[in-house]
Design a protein around this motif. Structure first.
Motif, mmCIF file in Angstrom:
data_model
loop_
_atom_site.group_PDB
_atom_site.id
_atom_site.type_symbol
_atom_site.label_atom_id
_atom_site.label_comp_id
_atom_site.label_asym_id
_atom_site.label_seq_id
_atom_site.Cartn_x
_atom_site.Cartn_y
_atom_site.Cartn_z
ATOM 1 N N ARG A 123 -30.983 -29.925 -65.360
ATOM 2 C CA ARG A 123 -30.065 -30.777 -64.585
ATOM 3 C C ARG A 123 -30.909 -31.862 -63.909
ATOM 4 N N LEU A 124 -30.472 -33.116 -64.002
ATOM 5 C CA LEU A 124 -31.304 -34.227 -63.522
ATOM 6 C C LEU A 124 -31.642 -34.084 -62.041
ATOM 7 N N SER A 125 -30.664 -33.711 -61.211
ATOM 8 C CA SER A 125 -30.950 -33.599 -59.778
ATOM 9 C C SER A 125 -31.968 -32.489 -59.518
ATOM 10 N N PHE A 145 -35.435 -33.871 -60.441
ATOM 11 C CA PHE A 145 -35.958 -34.695 -59.347
ATOM 12 C C PHE A 145 -36.459 -33.798 -58.216
ATOM 13 N N SER A 146 -35.649 -32.800 -57.877
ATOM 14 C CA SER A 146 -35.995 -31.919 -56.767
ATOM 15 C C SER A 146 -37.312 -31.184 -57.050
ATOM 16 N N ILE A 199 -40.321 -33.741 -57.065
ATOM 17 C CA ILE A 199 -40.715 -34.191 -55.724
ATOM 18 C C ILE A 199 -41.337 -33.033 -54.949
ATOM 19 N N GLY A 221 -44.868 -32.725 -55.482
ATOM 20 C CA GLY A 221 -45.736 -33.784 -54.944
ATOM 21 C C GLY A 221 -45.620 -35.122 -55.638
ATOM 22 N N ASN A 222 -44.673 -35.250 -56.569
ATOM 23 C CA ASN A 222 -44.502 -36.539 -57.243
ATOM 24 C C ASN A 222 -43.707 -37.501 -56.364
ATOM 25 N N ASP A 223 -43.979 -38.786 -56.520
ATOM 26 C CA ASP A 223 -43.150 -39.804 -55.883
ATOM 27 C C ASP A 223 -42.025 -40.170 -56.833
ATOM 28 N N MET A 224 -41.037 -40.867 -56.309
ATOM 29 C CA MET A 224 -39.903 -41.291 -57.124
ATOM 30 C C MET A 224 -40.385 -42.101 -58.346
#
Lengths: 189, 402
Positions: free
Chosen positions: B217-219, B222-223, B226, B229-232
């Motif tokens: 799932r894309l969200s 992202f969760s 992040i 430790g990744n940035d957007m």
């Protein structure tokens, strides 16, 4: 000592949601001024109480009991503060000073949060800071869910459950802190 | 705006490649389209050498530089719009790096070679591109989501390795996206015959109990990213100015602004090709003893074409500048640019046929392909009507479409 208060809270769990909602203003009034002590002495109980409150319609509760909204937040933030101050996992996530204002868009509830990288602490309370890095706006139950773990900060943002204004890198640094806090809040201590 | 020396060199290298390697084969390939996977990959491998692509090494310099992105959209579309669509539609493959372990295991080696073709499934047969209320559903079952529904006009669908599907997440009561990888899940596709963009596959996809890991799932991707430790910008290789718009204009809207600006430059590329051919024809072709370009009405047509081309290019550049600076007008300008340039390129390519007269109607002439490709432009990625409603909402803060 908050043992008597704890017993009353424990007893309130036996009640149904409507009755709890009715009793809550008086209960929060009694907690007022002892929130930190209560959280330290009975963390699991506070966690359960906040969990029960999350099942309520927070916006409706705050709208009907505006005077208790601040007390509710004080309890919430006392929980956050105590969780953060004694937990290395949470402290390790705080690598940056970040200030955040919260604003509910469905009831008159405002709050704020501030992280301090040097001290490794998270503090918060009702009302807004004059100059915050980020502003989070959304329904009251989403905002409370962000703090108590009901709403994943990144997932909630991507699913447009709330809006965030401010520098994107501050937002991405805040998310792991919120996640780590909410994991602790959801875990009985 | 002026391109930097580096951007000009990038454009010159790209033009040289397109003129020498694509232009000689485009007519035959388009006529016999859509491209098969291996032929598309041949071009994608070549373009990667020029710094264009979606693999982890290339994506940051390509999608991370607004001007490289739009120069590519314009120049590739000047020669072959279908190739531009095949390339750009692969964008969702960038998310493979943050997907579940089984998707990463299956697709990461391909992605790192620049060979993981992607696809974005938004439009539905019954609901158009209403991304806020998709009828395709994702039902949570244990550690999986189960997808059911239909998507249509999905670019690259036939041969894509991964498809990013917009669906209603029933567990959250919200719209989300789900990355389906073809090695671990299967679904049916049905090729759509269409007027233009014949070189690229567009298909209808049916998802019937298609299972994907919950981490796809894309969200959640992202969760997790992040949290690690990744940035957007590590996740979405857009410039920081564009990821900042994720906060100000919501992630999906900011992504649309980026892609619609690319579409505007695509329309400019088609117009440039049509104008160049019309002008050359007008100065070569003689009637009544003189080139037809000497006739007043032909000159008027050339005037109209050039004005349409230049105003489109300028508006598209304004949209690109707004992305580069992270302007609050990015959504307004990208929708304005996509809507205006798409409609204008229909007029310009039609006028090019007019300049050619009967010759322009022949199917062995590129003019008719330019017109067919142009006529597609006002429909996908939000019709012109939708772009007008977005602009109206941005101007008035009053929505006419909810």
């Amino acid at each position: 000592m908050t043992d008597e208060l704890a017993r009353r809270i424990e007893a309130s769990f036996e009640k149904d949601d409507d009755q709890l909602e009715e009793d809550l203003p008086e209960l929060l009034d009694d907690i007022d001024g002892q929130a930190d002590e209560l959280v330290r002495e009975h963390p699991a109980l506070v966690s359960r109480l906040l969990g029960r409150m999350q099942e309520m319609d927070i916006a409706e509760f705050v709208s009907e009991n505006p005077e208790t909204a601040d007390q509710f937040q004080e309890l919430l933030w006392a929980g956050v503060r105590v969780l953060a101050e004694n937990d290395d996992e949470v402290s390790e996530q705080i690598t940056e000073d970040i200030s955040v204002n919260f604003e509910a868009d469905d009831c008159p509830m405002t709050g704020h949060l501030r992280t301090d990288a040097d001290a490794g602490t998270v503090t918060g309370g009702s009302g807004h800071l004059d100059d915050s890095d980020l502003t989070i706006t959304g329904p009251a139950d989403t905002l409370v869910g962000l703090i108590t773990g009901g709403v994943d900060p990144i997932q909630g943002f991507m699913q447009q459950k709330y809006e965030m204004d401010g520098p994107v890198h501050k937002g991405t640094r805040l998310a792991p802190i919120m996640n780590s806090l909410s994991e602790k809040a959801a875990t009985p201590q | 705006m002026r391109l930097t020396a580096e951007q000009e060199a990038f454009r010159d290298d790209l033009r040289q490649y397109l003129d020498s390697e694509v232009d000689p084969v485009v007519d035959d390939l388009d006529e016999n389209g859509p491209l098969d996977r291996e032929t598309l990959l041949t071009f994608i491998r070549d373009l990667r050498e020029l710094g264009i692509g979606f693999d982890p090494e290339t994506a940051p310099q390509f999608f991370g530089d607004v001007w490289r992105f739009v120069i590519t959209a314009e120049e590739v579309s000047r020669v072959w719009p279908s190739l531009n669509v095949g390339l750009m539609m692969s964008f969702p493959s960038v998310f493979v790096r943050f997907a579940s372990s089984e998707t990463r295991e299956a697709m990461l080696p391909k992605l790192e070679r620049g060979e993981c073709l992607g696809s974005l499934a938004v439009t539905e047969p019954s609901g158009g591109s209403d991304t806020a209320r998709p009828r395709t559903t994702a039902r949570k079952e244990g550690e999986e989501f189960v997808l059911n529904g239909q998507k249509t006009w999905v670019g690259n669908a036939h041969y894509a390795d991964v498809v990013l599907v917009v669906a209603e997440d029933e567990s959250a009561g919200a719209q989300d996206m789900f990355l389906v990888d073809r090695e671990n899940a299967s679904f049916e596709t049905e090729e759509l015959e269409k007027l233009g963009w014949k070189g690229v596959s567009n298909a209808r996809i049916t998802f019937d109990e298609v299972r994907v890991p919950a981490d796809n799932r894309l969200s959640t991707m992202f969760s997790n990213a992040i949290g690690a430790g990744n940035d957007m910008n590590d996740i979405v290789p857009f410039p920081e100015s564009v990821t900042q718009l994720f906060f100000e204009q919501k992630p999906l809207n900011a992504t649309f602004s980026f892609m619609r600006t690319g579409m505007a430059f695509m329309a400019v590329g088609i117009m440039q090709a049509a104008f160049d051919e019309a002008l050359a024809h007008a100065t070569d072709r003689e009637t009544f003893g003189s080139p037809i370009g000497g006739h007043q009405l032909v000159q008027e047509t050339l005037y109209d074409m050039r004005v349409g081309l230049e105003t489109s290019r300028q508006l598209a550049r304004r949209a690109a500048e707004s992305l580069e600076t992270g302007s609050e007008d990015a959504r307004l300008l990208s929708s304005m640019a996509k809507g205006y340039t798409s409609e204008t390129c229909v007029d310009v390519t039609s006028n090019a046929i007019q300049v050619f007269g009967g010759e322009g109607l022949k199917t062995d002439n590129r003019l008719e392909r330019y017109f067919r490709d142009a006529r597609v432009m006002p429909i996908p990625d939000g019709t012109t009507e939708i772009q007008k409603l977005i602009v109206g909402k941005e101007l008035t803060d009053l929505s006419a479409y909810t």
